[in-house]
Design a protein around this motif. Structure first.
Motif, PDB file in Angstrom:
ATOM      1  N   THR A 248     -20.016   4.930 -24.696  1.00  0.00           N
ATOM      2  CA  THR A 248     -18.752   4.608 -24.724  1.00  0.00           C
ATOM      3  C   THR A 248     -18.372   3.100 -24.968  1.00  0.00           C
ATOM      4  N   PHE A 249     -16.989   2.998 -25.037  1.00  0.00           N
ATOM      5  CA  PHE A 249     -16.643   1.575 -25.559  1.00  0.00           C
ATOM      6  C   PHE A 249     -16.006   0.785 -24.215  1.00  0.00           C
ATOM      7  N   VAL A 250     -16.203  -0.610 -24.436  1.00  0.00           N
ATOM      8  CA  VAL A 250     -15.628  -1.651 -23.562  1.00  0.00           C
ATOM      9  C   VAL A 250     -15.037  -2.377 -24.470  1.00  0.00           C
ATOM     10  N   SER A 251     -13.692  -2.504 -24.479  1.00  0.00           N
ATOM     11  CA  SER A 251     -12.976  -3.333 -25.566  1.00  0.00           C
ATOM     12  C   SER A 251     -12.666  -4.651 -25.070  1.00  0.00           C
ATOM     13  N   LEU A 252     -12.920  -5.736 -25.887  1.00  0.00           N
ATOM     14  CA  LEU A 252     -12.759  -6.941 -25.402  1.00  0.00           C
ATOM     15  C   LEU A 252     -11.784  -7.946 -26.686  1.00  0.00           C
ATOM     16  N   ASP A 253     -11.591  -9.143 -26.396  1.00  0.00           N
ATOM     17  CA  ASP A 253     -10.844  -9.823 -27.120  1.00  0.00           C
ATOM     18  C   ASP A 253     -12.016 -10.524 -28.386  1.00  0.00           C
ATOM     19  N   ALA A 254     -11.388 -10.685 -29.601  1.00  0.00           N
ATOM     20  CA  ALA A 254     -11.952 -11.334 -30.715  1.00  0.00           C
ATOM     21  C   ALA A 254     -11.466 -13.005 -30.565  1.00  0.00           C
ATOM     22  N   VAL A 255     -12.143 -13.678 -31.000  1.00  0.00           N
ATOM     23  CA  VAL A 255     -11.814 -15.302 -30.959  1.00  0.00           C
ATOM     24  C   VAL A 255     -10.482 -15.490 -31.684  1.00  0.00           C
ATOM     25  N   VAL A 256      -9.462 -15.908 -30.931  1.00  0.00           N
ATOM     26  CA  VAL A 256      -8.227 -16.204 -31.672  1.00  0.00           C
ATOM     27  C   VAL A 256      -7.594 -17.276 -30.926  1.00  0.00           C
ATOM     28  N   LEU A 257      -7.508 -18.415 -31.597  1.00  0.00           N
ATOM     29  CA  LEU A 257      -6.878 -19.588 -31.031  1.00  0.00           C
ATOM     30  C   LEU A 257      -5.281 -19.866 -31.701  1.00  0.00           C
TER      31      LEU A 257
ATOM     32  N   PRO B  83     -22.644  -0.076 -21.779  1.00  0.00           N
ATOM     33  CA  PRO B  83     -21.681   0.373 -22.606  1.00  0.00           C
ATOM     34  C   PRO B  83     -21.671  -0.594 -23.866  1.00  0.00           C
ATOM     35  N   VAL B  84     -20.888   0.016 -25.079  1.00  0.00           N
ATOM     36  CA  VAL B  84     -20.892  -0.398 -26.186  1.00  0.00           C
ATOM     37  C   VAL B  84     -19.765  -1.409 -26.198  1.00  0.00           C
ATOM     38  N   PRO B  85     -19.976  -2.922 -26.097  1.00  0.00           N
ATOM     39  CA  PRO B  85     -18.828  -3.716 -26.370  1.00  0.00           C
ATOM     40  C   PRO B  85     -18.094  -3.625 -27.761  1.00  0.00           C
ATOM     41  N   ILE B  86     -16.966  -3.760 -27.773  1.00  0.00           N
ATOM     42  CA  ILE B  86     -16.349  -3.612 -29.352  1.00  0.00           C
ATOM     43  C   ILE B  86     -14.876  -4.636 -29.177  1.00  0.00           C
ATOM     44  N   TYR B  87     -14.965  -5.495 -29.821  1.00  0.00           N
ATOM     45  CA  TYR B  87     -13.970  -6.574 -30.082  1.00  0.00           C
ATOM     46  C   TYR B  87     -12.883  -6.326 -30.571  1.00  0.00           C
ATOM     47  N   ASN B  88     -11.817  -5.417 -29.988  1.00  0.00           N
ATOM     48  CA  ASN B  88     -10.827  -4.544 -30.580  1.00  0.00           C
ATOM     49  C   ASN B  88      -9.451  -5.108 -30.043  1.00  0.00           C
ATOM     50  N   ASN B  89      -9.425  -5.726 -28.901  1.00  0.00           N
ATOM     51  CA  ASN B  89      -8.236  -5.924 -28.277  1.00  0.00           C
ATOM     52  C   ASN B  89      -7.259  -6.517 -29.208  1.00  0.00           C
ATOM     53  N   ASN B  90      -7.593  -7.687 -29.991  1.00  0.00           N
ATOM     54  CA  ASN B  90      -6.831  -8.396 -30.543  1.00  0.00           C
ATOM     55  C   ASN B  90      -7.204  -8.660 -32.254  1.00  0.00           C
ATOM     56  N   ILE B  91      -7.852  -7.495 -32.705  1.00  0.00           N
ATOM     57  CA  ILE B  91      -8.553  -7.584 -33.749  1.00  0.00           C
ATOM     58  C   ILE B  91      -7.629  -8.010 -35.010  1.00  0.00           C
ATOM     59  N   TRP B  92      -6.358  -7.448 -34.854  1.00  0.00           N
ATOM     60  CA  TRP B  92      -5.385  -7.391 -36.110  1.00  0.00           C
ATOM     61  C   TRP B  92      -4.974  -8.889 -36.116  1.00  0.00           C
TER      62      TRP B  92
ATOM     63  N   VAL C 231     -11.535  -0.941 -20.400  1.00  0.00           N
ATOM     64  CA  VAL C 231     -12.633   0.257 -20.281  1.00  0.00           C
ATOM     65  C   VAL C 231     -11.877   1.738 -20.884  1.00  0.00           C
ATOM     66  N   THR C 232     -12.595   2.588 -21.182  1.00  0.00           N
ATOM     67  CA  THR C 232     -11.993   4.026 -21.854  1.00  0.00           C
ATOM     68  C   THR C 232     -11.879   4.807 -20.206  1.00  0.00           C
ATOM     69  N   PRO C 233     -10.631   5.768 -20.532  1.00  0.00           N
ATOM     70  CA  PRO C 233     -10.229   6.267 -19.375  1.00  0.00           C
ATOM     71  C   PRO C 233     -11.510   7.266 -18.507  1.00  0.00           C
ATOM     72  N   GLN C 234     -12.513   7.318 -19.457  1.00  0.00           N
ATOM     73  CA  GLN C 234     -13.667   8.099 -18.567  1.00  0.00           C
ATOM     74  C   GLN C 234     -14.723   7.274 -18.172  1.00  0.00           C
ATOM     75  N   TYR C 235     -14.796   5.921 -18.365  1.00  0.00           N
ATOM     76  CA  TYR C 235     -15.850   4.860 -18.163  1.00  0.00           C
ATOM     77  C   TYR C 235     -16.286   5.097 -16.865  1.00  0.00           C
ATOM     78  N   PHE C 236     -15.788   5.069 -15.604  1.00  0.00           N
ATOM     79  CA  PHE C 236     -16.500   5.251 -14.242  1.00  0.00           C
ATOM     80  C   PHE C 236     -16.715   6.668 -14.105  1.00  0.00           C
ATOM     81  N   ALA C 237     -16.171   7.533 -14.493  1.00  0.00           N
ATOM     82  CA  ALA C 237     -16.959   8.902 -14.419  1.00  0.00           C
ATOM     83  C   ALA C 237     -18.383   9.137 -15.050  1.00  0.00           C
ATOM     84  N   GLN C 238     -18.193   8.450 -16.176  1.00  0.00           N
ATOM     85  CA  GLN C 238     -19.362   8.681 -17.422  1.00  0.00           C
ATOM     86  C   GLN C 238     -20.667   7.753 -16.680  1.00  0.00           C
ATOM     87  N   LEU C 239     -20.343   6.508 -16.214  1.00  0.00           N
ATOM     88  CA  LEU C 239     -21.054   5.715 -15.457  1.00  0.00           C
ATOM     89  C   LEU C 239     -21.839   6.371 -14.184  1.00  0.00           C
TER      90      LEU C 239
END
Length: 555
Positions: free
Chosen positions: A366-375, A281-290, A256-264
């Motif tokens: 606000t964003f919640v960042s998750l993992d893209a599928v990488v095997l 929140p807006v899920p964005i699959y950025n954790n391992n996007i590279w 989560v972003t630093p302000q997530y729980f305050a914003q919620l």
């Protein structure tokens, strides 16, 4: 053997009408494809006109999506600059907070910022009329973090993001929801997490969801339902009012972003009906996007963008992936479904039906960042992406569930039933058909129509006409590419500068990706549902390339 019997039992227990509803999405999809082929042969001119109308519709849809995407991004940018904890503190004197917003309106240079502040003033006036001042310290955050065989590193990155929030950790209860079937590995991970973070939260509870409970499937919903019921015992012992508890059902890789729980918290305390509202929140699959293959990146990007678009249309928004809601509502509707894969969306519909249509989802910009599928390999990553998209497309089971619920509830207005049923069916229909129709229909009348299209001006120029229309719609692809690079995390050290080039060239694969990782999984899911071949939850093995660790995750 148990799983086969379980599926058979479910099939036998369903009424004829319910089974009929389950066939409708698949029948519409396959009916469209078969009609396109047959009519291209017998009535090619009909198909030609339909193609032009359909393509024009998608141009308008592309314009609409582009506008909503731009709006959502601007809204997220504005909200990221607010001090949400200060706003929460300001709720102890709403009248003074309104005055501060009014001063900010006068200083705001951008129109959208002024409009957002004016809307907040309107909301706060509603708070004054309903309850007066609000004390954010009364709110307890119950965080459910389900895990099967995730590594300590994956879970730690998520938990650290919660602790990095500017919201007081002594108002957070973390539940690490483990699965009994994870065996010794799960025990070791749970012990490690507890030793690291037990003193960081108000309470850290570790639960182990028993395997093989009658009536349950191996789903995330079964796990977090068990975890929430165990946490309820702690809440009952401390005498906490369920209305003052916000439950966040995350995935194991939710950062989560630093302000997530305050914003919620602010959204909850200023909401007109906080216990009859979910917060998305807006899920964005950025954790391992590279580290994701190009096709997997495109799926992750398009999924993120679609959720941004949906956040700008709260009248259509339902819960997806990581979401939050009141403990009061959760207890009243008897928690998440324990036998359905798409528990994230169906909890919304369960609440919607329970409260006779008086339930909604409000967006958290606000964003919640998750993992893209990488095997472990390229091919396994592609196969895993297909399975993930099929799991998402399996949300089509919401259609019969909702329509059957509407049939049984006379208290929901007819217009609302028709509107929500149509939107739900339309979304899954176009998910399965749009990419293939755009790619193939422009050519079918020419191939199959033969002499029946000879010397017809429209027929001869059909590919050019449709090509021109779709070229116009691809202009909006530039917007998507630009926004992608804005949201793209900084390139990690283990990736080369050449990867920036691939990040640009990957967009040439959009047509192929839309068919193989959009249309096909949706067709697969709808066909399975049509024939009663019910899916079960697939646990995705996941690889974090920076350290080579492999862990399983519920995606």
């Amino acid at each position: 053997m148990r799983n086969s019997y379980y599926r058979l039992t479910r099939l036998k227990e369903k009424t004829f009408f319910y089974r009929f509803l389950e066939t409708i999405p698949g029948l519409l999809t396959w009916g469209t494809f078969l009609s396109a082929i047959l009519l291209s042969y017998w009535r090619p001119m009909w198909v030609a006109f339909f193609i032009i109308i359909f393509d024009l519709y998608w141009v308008l849809k592309a314009v609409n999506i582009g506008l909503h995407l731009t709006f959502a991004h601007q809204k997220i940018s504005i909200h990221s600059n607010y001090d949400w904890l200060a706003r929460c503190k300001g709720l102890t004197s709403v009248s003074e907070l309104i005055k501060s917003y009014e001063r900010d309106v006068l200083k705001a240079r951008k129109k959208m910022l002024r409009e957002d502040l004016k809307n907040q003033i309107k909301v706060l006036k509603g708070v004054m009329a309903r309850a007066g001042n609000q004390d954010f310290r009364k709110i307890t955050h119950l965080i459910l973090l389900p895990t099967v065989r995730e590594s300590v590193e994956v879970l730690t990155s998520s938990i650290k993001s919660y602790l990095a929030c500017d919201y007081p950790a002594d108002k957070m209860v973390l539940v690490l929801a483990c699965e009994e079937r994870a065996g010794e590995y799960g025990l070791r991970v749970a012990a490690e997490i507890k030793s690291r973070f037990e003193k960081s939260f108000s309470k850290l509870l570790v639960t182990f969801h028993p395997d093989g409970i009658a009536g349950e499937a191996k789903t995330k919903g079964a796990n977090i339902t068990y975890a929430a019921k165990e946490a309820k015992k702690i809440l009952d012992e401390s005498g906490v009012d369920y209305k003052d508890v916000i439950v966040s059902a995350f995935d194991a890789d939710s950062v989560v972003t630093p302000q997530y729980f305050a914003q919620l918290t602010y959204a909850y305390l200023t909401c007109e009906s906080p216990t009859r509202t979910s917060y998305q929140p807006v899920p964005i699959y950025n954790n391992n996007i590279w580290d994701a293959p190009a096709f997997n990146r495109l799926v992750a990007i398009n999924s993120s963008f679609w959720q941004m678009v949906e956040s700008s249309r709260p009248d259509r928004l339902i819960t997806f992936s990581s979401h939050s809601m009141s403990m009061q509502a959760l207890v009243e509707v008897d928690y998440w479904p324990v036998d359905v894969i798409s528990e994230d969306s169906q909890i919304f519909w369960r609440c919607f039906l329970h409260y006779h249509g008086d339930y909604r989802t409000v967006p958290l910009f606000t964003f919640v960042s998750l993992d893209a599928v990488v095997l472990e390999s390229y091919l396994k990553s592609l196969a895993g992406q297909y399975k993930q998209n099929r799991r998402w497309a399996w949300g089509v089971v919401d259609w019969p569930y909702v329509v059957d619920g509407f049939r049984k509830d006379p208290k929901i207005p007819l217009w609302k039933k028709l509107l929500y049923a149509e939107r739900l069916l339309e979304g899954h229909y176009f998910w399965a058909t749009a990419a293939l129709m755009i790619a193939a229909l422009g050519w079918l009348p020419l191939f199959l129509g033969g002499a029946r299209l000879a010397n017809r001006v429209l027929a001869v120029n059909l590919p050019q006409v449709t090509g021109t229309i779709m070229t116009i719609s691809t202009i909006f692809l530039i917007l998507f590419v630009a926004l992608f690079f804005i949201l793209l995390p900084k390139r990690p050290h283990h990736r080369s500068a050449l990867d920036n080039v691939w990040m640009l060239l990957q967009w040439l694969l959009v047509p192929v990706s839309s068919i193989f990782f959009g249309g096909f999984p949706a067709i697969d899911a709808q066909t399975r549902l049509m024939f009663g071949k019910y899916m079960e939850f697939w646990v995705t093995p996941k690889v974090r390339k920076e350290n080579g660790s492999v862990s399983e995750a519920i995606i």
